[in-house]
Motif scaffolding. Sequence first.
Motif, mmCIF file in Angstrom:
data_model
loop_
_atom_site.group_PDB
_atom_site.id
_atom_site.type_symbol
_atom_site.label_atom_id
_atom_site.label_comp_id
_atom_site.label_asym_id
_atom_site.label_seq_id
_atom_site.Cartn_x
_atom_site.Cartn_y
_atom_site.Cartn_z
ATOM 1 N N ARG A 484 46.643 61.917 26.111
ATOM 2 C CA ARG A 484 45.489 61.671 25.742
ATOM 3 C C ARG A 484 45.648 63.120 25.350
ATOM 4 O O ARG A 484 44.781 63.760 23.994
ATOM 5 N N GLN A 485 45.860 64.117 26.250
ATOM 6 C CA GLN A 485 45.547 65.875 25.722
ATOM 7 C C GLN A 485 46.551 66.032 24.668
ATOM 8 O O GLN A 485 46.011 66.731 23.911
ATOM 9 N N LYS A 488 44.580 65.228 21.305
ATOM 10 C CA LYS A 488 44.241 66.039 21.146
ATOM 11 C C LYS A 488 44.209 67.532 20.426
ATOM 12 O O LYS A 488 44.488 67.925 19.858
ATOM 13 N N ASP A 489 45.498 68.388 21.303
ATOM 14 C CA ASP A 489 46.457 69.510 20.707
ATOM 15 C C ASP A 489 46.405 69.207 19.399
ATOM 16 O O ASP A 489 47.421 69.956 18.376
ATOM 17 N N LYS A 491 45.549 67.231 17.015
ATOM 18 C CA LYS A 491 44.816 67.547 16.511
ATOM 19 C C LYS A 491 43.872 68.560 16.405
ATOM 20 O O LYS A 491 43.763 69.338 14.870
ATOM 21 N N LYS A 492 43.614 69.422 17.322
ATOM 22 C CA LYS A 492 44.384 70.675 17.093
ATOM 23 C C LYS A 492 44.308 71.931 16.208
ATOM 24 O O LYS A 492 43.951 72.887 15.335
#
Length: 494
Positions: A484-485, A488-489, A491-492
């Motif tokens: 999940r992390q 998220k990275d 997507k950033k």
Amino acid sequence: MKNQSESSLLSAVRSTRGEKILEVDGTVTTQPVLEHVGISTWPGRLILTDHALYFEALRVVSYDKPKRYDLSDDLNQTVKPELTGPWGTRLFDKAVLYKSISLSEPAIIEFPELKGHTRRDYWLAVIREILYVHRFINKFHITGIEKDDALSKAILGILRVQAIQEISSSSTVCFESLLMFNLCDQLPGGDLILETLANMSSSRGLNWGNNIVASGGMYSISALTTVSNLGVMFGSSSNNPSEAGLLVGELAVGEMSSLERAVKESRENYKKVVLAQETVNGVKADGIDTNLAVMKELLLPVMEVGNWLLSLVYWDDPLKSLLFSLISTFIIFRGWLGYTLALTLVLIAIFMVVTRFCNQGRPLVELKVMAPPPMNTMEQLLAVQNAISQAEQLVQDGNIVLLKFRALLLSIFPQASDRFAALLVFMALILALVPSKYMLLVVFLETFTRYSPLRKASTERWMRRLREWWFSIPAAPVVLETQRQKEKDAKKRK
């Protein structure tokens, strides 16, 4: 098969190649067929043709669009038994796995039944038969009427298996022994049988015109003719193979044909394999401790040789170590190392021949192993836990070594990295300038004189400095992140 092939089942998909339907399963509620996609499972209908495998997922009132798993083209297909279970677990041995380069993930087809896995074994055998016959066709580039005849051989084998299933009450039917291409894949020398069949097919193709003209020739009924006489036509041409004069087999009075010779040799080799497998099954032992005891006894001569070499390296007997070092140095310097290894192999071969003649008529010498003491359940669990802890420690030590090398390459510790880089440059110069014979000689002398009385003190001092240098190198940092992390990275960054 004729009725199924003439039905509307998969008519739109099969019309391009004229595929014939060989088997259908999943239409009866008591014998469902399940397809596993990830952690989801879909019931449906499974259809096997002479070119592919189709699965139609069952919806509310109808079937979904069929998925096609090709068996005719060369896609590096793998068809093997597979374990399945709820939520992706591996519990039940009742499924078939299909994998190819055209699929992003393997397809798993399960055949649920209360007892045994007879349905799975049957489907595995017939799917492999179609796959193997197309591999045979593609490997030897068989075309035309000979290709149809090869397909007919596989299809007749599948029909025989179906007939035996209907008339036999026994559930232990060996499907592979009734399917020609399955059997050739398993038999020793089965590839030679297929190669002989391919050569016979090519020779028949070259002499096809002469065979039509010859009026006194002898012909045998081909598999293609048999299927055609039963009302099922194969191939794109409408010619009757019996009228075309398809010559099958070789007829030589008083002699064996090349196919008979290949089959006879394969049978003899199979008998040897069966006898060897019986001995293998007889020496299999249960339990980790028992197998480790057997392995330790088998490796005892190798361990003794290793201990002897270690005693030479550590100069436990200075006279023997000195003689071994002098003789080995002379052999390496004169370039006789290859001759020494060759002489060692010749001596081993002579030992085997002498042992064979000396042991003729004598009973086999059995390996005697001291059985380990029996352990109860708690002791077995503790032994497994200890083994897992040791394996975990080995993995941790390996990771530390790799992280330290990463730190050296990335210059996290500059002083150690500079020394390591200088060492690499020095080794590169030696490899480029010094002949390999002298490098081998230097490595041997360094290894076998390290603990000699003259060098023992300096060796211990240098080994201590090397360990201190290694322990002073920090490990490269490691960050553990979840999936999940990571998403998220990503997507950033976008």
